[in-house]
Design an enzyme around this catalytic site. Structure first.
Site, PDB file in Angstrom:
ATOM      1  N   HIS A 240     -12.325  -2.037   9.049  1.00 23.77           N
ATOM      2  CA  HIS A 240     -11.485  -2.068   7.841  1.00 23.77           C
ATOM      3  C   HIS A 240     -11.312  -0.673   7.246  1.00 23.77           C
ATOM      4  O   HIS A 240     -10.230  -0.302   6.829  1.00 23.77           O
ATOM      5  CB  HIS A 240     -12.142  -2.939   6.764  1.00 23.77           C
ATOM      6  CG  HIS A 240     -11.783  -4.374   6.850  1.00 23.77           C
ATOM      7  ND1 HIS A 240     -12.471  -5.253   7.638  1.00 23.77           N
ATOM      8  CD2 HIS A 240     -10.819  -5.093   6.242  1.00 23.77           C
ATOM      9  CE1 HIS A 240     -11.936  -6.453   7.505  1.00 23.77           C
ATOM     10  NE2 HIS A 240     -10.929  -6.382   6.670  1.00 23.77           N
ATOM     11  N   ILE A 241     -12.391   0.066   7.182  1.00 26.13           N
ATOM     12  CA  ILE A 241     -12.294   1.371   6.510  1.00 26.13           C
ATOM     13  C   ILE A 241     -12.167   2.544   7.477  1.00 26.13           C
ATOM     14  O   ILE A 241     -11.722   3.610   7.089  1.00 26.13           O
ATOM     15  CB  ILE A 241     -13.458   1.615   5.512  1.00 26.13           C
ATOM     16  CG1 ILE A 241     -14.795   1.812   6.228  1.00 26.13           C
ATOM     17  CG2 ILE A 241     -13.565   0.475   4.515  1.00 26.13           C
ATOM     18  CD1 ILE A 241     -15.869   2.400   5.298  1.00 26.13           C
TER      19      ILE A 241
ATOM     20  N   GLY B  90      -8.614   0.912   9.679  1.00 30.52           N
ATOM     21  CA  GLY B  90      -7.597   0.116   8.989  1.00 30.52           C
ATOM     22  C   GLY B  90      -7.228   0.784   7.682  1.00 30.52           C
ATOM     23  O   GLY B  90      -7.576   1.929   7.444  1.00 30.52           O
ATOM     24  N   GLY B  91      -6.541   0.069   6.820  1.00 28.30           N
ATOM     25  CA  GLY B  91      -6.043   0.681   5.591  1.00 28.30           C
ATOM     26  C   GLY B  91      -6.936   0.508   4.381  1.00 28.30           C
ATOM     27  O   GLY B  91      -6.504   0.739   3.254  1.00 28.30           O
TER      28      GLY B  91
ATOM     29  N   HIS C 182       3.306 -15.607  -3.838  1.00 23.20           N
ATOM     30  CA  HIS C 182       3.938 -14.326  -3.461  1.00 23.20           C
ATOM     31  C   HIS C 182       5.463 -14.457  -3.567  1.00 23.20           C
ATOM     32  O   HIS C 182       6.142 -13.588  -4.094  1.00 23.20           O
ATOM     33  CB  HIS C 182       3.588 -13.953  -2.017  1.00 23.20           C
ATOM     34  CG  HIS C 182       2.203 -13.418  -1.843  1.00 23.20           C
ATOM     35  ND1 HIS C 182       1.721 -12.340  -2.558  1.00 23.20           N
ATOM     36  CD2 HIS C 182       1.190 -13.786  -1.014  1.00 23.20           C
ATOM     37  CE1 HIS C 182       0.477 -12.087  -2.179  1.00 23.20           C
ATOM     38  NE2 HIS C 182       0.133 -12.945  -1.244  1.00 23.20           N
TER      39      HIS C 182
ATOM     40  N   GLU D  63       0.945 -18.599  -0.676  1.00 25.04           N
ATOM     41  CA  GLU D  63       2.132 -17.887  -0.192  1.00 25.04           C
ATOM     42  C   GLU D  63       3.325 -18.117  -1.114  1.00 25.04           C
ATOM     43  O   GLU D  63       4.144 -17.226  -1.328  1.00 25.04           O
ATOM     44  CB  GLU D  63       2.468 -18.316   1.243  1.00 25.04           C
ATOM     45  CG  GLU D  63       1.366 -18.004   2.264  1.00 25.04           C
ATOM     46  CD  GLU D  63       0.961 -16.536   2.292  1.00 25.04           C
ATOM     47  OE1 GLU D  63       1.772 -15.682   1.899  1.00 25.04           O
ATOM     48  OE2 GLU D  63      -0.187 -16.235   2.687  1.00 25.04           O
TER      49      GLU D  63
ATOM     50  N   GLU E 100      -2.423  -9.526  -5.028  1.00 22.60           N
ATOM     51  CA  GLU E 100      -2.816 -10.917  -4.771  1.00 22.60           C
ATOM     52  C   GLU E 100      -2.986 -11.739  -6.046  1.00 22.60           C
ATOM     53  O   GLU E 100      -3.403 -12.896  -5.986  1.00 22.60           O
ATOM     54  CB  GLU E 100      -4.116 -10.955  -3.953  1.00 22.60           C
ATOM     55  CG  GLU E 100      -4.016 -10.351  -2.559  1.00 22.60           C
ATOM     56  CD  GLU E 100      -3.048 -11.093  -1.647  1.00 22.60           C
ATOM     57  OE1 GLU E 100      -2.776 -12.284  -1.905  1.00 22.60           O
ATOM     58  OE2 GLU E 100      -2.537 -10.473  -0.702  1.00 22.60           O
TER      59      GLU E 100
HETATM   60 ZN    ZN Z   1      -1.706 -13.038  -0.171  1.00 23.98          ZN
END
Ligand code: ZN
Length: 703
Positions: free
Chosen positions: A619-620, A623-624, A491, A488, A517
């Protein structure tokens, strides 16, 4: 700039310095956010009426629209995570649709879109720098993908498709939830729970009480307890996974496994029809936007240059992973035989025996590691690493900025001349009543140069959930928590060390999804570097660093069964890509045929004929991640390759590490979304990405 006299005492309307986190209350949210949205709408209207297709006449003014919301809305979103309450939730819910609506209005403004296109096609284009062009290109792309470029019938059809897709997505999710809820396995004989971890026993008893309280009461039975049962196993992951890992009742594992792989595939919760329809509509949507397949549409928003590039990565990983996965399976089969299982290894045995093998090879618990990672030492290690690599100073500034809780710390990041370039909040400890669990990073301010020339420096939030210190005993972290903190902070560093002055592409803003990421995973790598990890580990009582033996276990655990795990990810990713690219909806085959064909090569242990994994692939389908599931592996490959530059230079060579750290800062961190991510990678690495380092880090090459 507004002065505080016109804010009616509402801190969300003050726009100077850092938001007044010490004074923001739930009652400020609705009036504060609403007033700001009104202001943004008026600014947008004026912009639409007056705009000129130039940087200052359009883009700069467009960017200014997001500034008031950083003051009024970012603190609200942040408080939802760290200072939640019923009042806040209510206020948030009330204004959320209006915020979404305003964002959409800005993003989908036709005059703005036309102005941006005119700017790109006009003479002024040549005078814009790389990052400015990215701002314009991304805004045009997003508007185009939202259908803003369409007119007449195709525009109407586009809106219809979007509406139907959104409904199908939530139907898919609802079917999946209902199908998951419809299954349970009640275990009543304590003998059948032999080997279960205490946490599973407690969870399963609690689950039983939740589902059967009424009926138990009517029958005069006592409540279920962790020791006495009954225990209820469900298909929710926190229940499913430990059960499959620890239950010695092979027949019960089989029943649960079969239920899992056929979820939402028949009866009233059947997702098969939805899957075909979604794929058909996505294809049509792509065609309306002038692209042959949905995968091509998805990749326009990503770093991966083409479907072929993704396939190439998969091919390289496959060659390395397949033999490893075969070996993994053989190891499990041998262990199962030794453990007295006479039947051949089946799909419902793998998690169970994999867990036994893990225990045998390198069992350690997070509890064993915790004493070596007192939070203050870990933070110090993390900050010193960032300072060493990126030539910055990180200093705590007690009392220099308002806080929402007295435990929250505020830090400044200074460059080598001692000039503050950014700051961040660290909210380190858990407060279950008002704060979300886990660790995450968030943004308060993006770096931006305002229309009047003022430079706003970035302010980030770094949040974890450590146990608060008790007396002289500090907060102790598990290794996974340490790793997540490094992740984190990666990021946050990208948000803070950006050199870009345009908020839309500063820091992590505007970075393609499959590249976002890289900086975070890059930081994680340092947790597996012995001198770094040992350098900040220090037993809170004895001061001893982490023993080598434990370090070795951590390193070996990292790559355990990696070939099998990656192959599994690849099955999902390849199926996703095939469905959104080569597959022709409404043709002779079905989506399920595609899944089966991909699985044949990806599954070392053949799947059952009744396997209906797609029906739960949220997920698919809900989700995105559509035509984007590959992103997980893609960004890991890239971050491993970036870290390998340090390995090649010699991790013990302080001067080399320092030089490369500066280079990483000046490319990945400084450019952020302001340059094409492949170009950023090339500038750092001097070449295209390669899978070699990822394979080596995961012990997938013969040495
Ligand atoms: Zn991350």
């Amino acid at each position: 700039m507004r002065d505080t006299t016109s804010t009616g005492g509402n801190p969300l309307l003050e726009r100077k310095g850092i938001p007044a986190f010490d004074r923001i209350r739930p009652e400020h949210v609705v009036p504060g956010v609403r007033a700001t949205l009104g202001e943004v709408a008026a600014l947008l209207e004026r912009l639409e009426a007056e705009l000129e297709p130039s940087w200052d006449g359009l883009v700069k003014r467009l960017e200014e629209l997001s500034f008031p919301l950083e003051y009024a809305w970012n603190p609200v979103q942040h408080f939802m995570l760290v200072k939640n309450s019923d009042e806040l939730r209510k206020a948030h819910q009330e204004v959320l649709p209006e915020v979404v609506e305003t964002h959409l209005r800005v993003k989908q403004s036709r005059p703005v879109y036309e102005g941006l296109v005119a700017l790109r096609e006009g003479d002024a284009w040549e005078s814009l720098d790389e990052a400015q062009r990215r701002v314009v290109e991304i805004a045009i792309r997003d508007a185009r993908h939202a259908g803003v470029g369409l007119t007449g019938e195709s525009r109407e059809r586009f809106v219809e498709i979007e509406r139907e897709l959104s409904k199908l997505g939530s139907d898919f999710q609802n079917h999946l939830l209902d199908a998951t809820k419809a299954f349970e396995l009640v275990v009543s004989d304590p003998a059948d729970t032999k080997g279960w971890p205490e946490s599973l026993r407690a969870l399963a008893a609690q689950s039983y009480n939740q589902a059967h309280a009424e009926e138990a009461k009517n029958a005069g039975r006592p409540e279920a307890t962790a020791e006495r049962g009954p225990w209820r196993i469900t298909l929710d992951f926190p229940s499913y996974r430990p059960f499959m890992e620890h239950s010695r009742r092979r027949d019960q594992r089989e029943a649960v496994y079969r239920a899992m792989i056929t979820r939402a595939s028949g009866g009233e919760f059947d997702n098969n029809g939805i899957i075909e329809r979604v794929l058909e509509l996505r294809r049509e949507k792509a065609e309306l936007l002038g692209l042959p397949t949905y995968a091509e549409l998805s990749l326009e928003e990503k770093m991966a240059p083409s479907v072929e590039a993704v396939e190439k990565m998969y091919d390289e990983l496959f060659v390395a992973c397949r033999p490893k996965a075969e070996q993994d399976l053989e190891d499990l089969a041998t262990l199962a035989r030794e453990g007295g299982q006479s039947e051949p290894l089946a799909l419902w045995d793998t998690l169970f025996w994999a867990e036994r093998l893990r225990e045998r090879r390198f069992e350690y618990t997070e509890a064993e590691l915790r004493p070596y990672f007192p939070m203050p030492k870990v933070l110090e290690g993390l900050f010193r690493l960032a300072e060493r690599l990126f030539d910055v100073r990180i200093l705590e500034r007690k009392g220099a900025a308002p806080v929402w809780n007295e435990d929250v710390q505020y830090f400044e990041v200074l460059d080598r001349e001692g000039k503050p370039v950014a700051s961040f909040y660290l909210d380190a400890y858990s407060r279950p009543a008002e704060k979300q669990g886990g660790a995450w990073a968030g943004e308060c301010f993006s770096r931006r140069r305002r229309i009047d020339g003022e430079l706003i420096t970035p302010v980030e939030f770094v949040n974890c959930n450590g146990t608060p210190p008790v007396g002289s005993k500090p907060s102790l972290m598990g290794f996974e928590e340490v790793k997540t903190l490094f992740h984190e902070f990666g990021h946050a560093l990208q948000g803070m060390l950006t050199k870009v002055d345009y908020a839309d592409v500063a820091g992590t803003n505007g970075i393609e999804w499959d590249a976002i990421e890289i900086a975070s995973q890059f930081m994680e790598n340092w947790c597996y570097h012995r001198p770094t990890l040992k350098g900040f580990s220090s037993h809170y009582e004895t001061g001893e660093p982490l023993p080598d033996e434990l370090f070795e276990k951590i390193v070996r655990a990292k790559t355990y069964r990696m070939g099998s795990l990656i192959l599994r990810q690849m099955r999902f990713g390849k199926t996703d890509m095939a469905l959104h690219h080569a597959y022709q909806p409404g043709g002779s085959g079905t989506a399920r045929d595609v899944d089966r064909k991909v699985s044949e090569s990806m599954s070392v242990l053949p799947l059952l004929p009744e396997d209906q994994f797609l029906c739960s692939f949220a997920h698919i389908f809900a989700g995105g991640y559509a035509a984007g599931y590959y992103s997980y592996l893609w960004s890991e490959v890239l971050s491993a390759d970036a870290f390998a530059a340090f390995e090649e230079a010699g991790l013990e060579d302080a001067a080399a590490v320092r030089a490369l750290g500066r280079k990483f800062r000046d490319t990945f961190l400084a450019l952020g979304g302001g340059a094409d991510p492949m170009e950023v990678f090339r500038r750092f690495r001097g070449r295209e990405p390669s899978t070699a380092a990822f394979l080596r880090h995961n012990d997938l090459v013969e040495s």
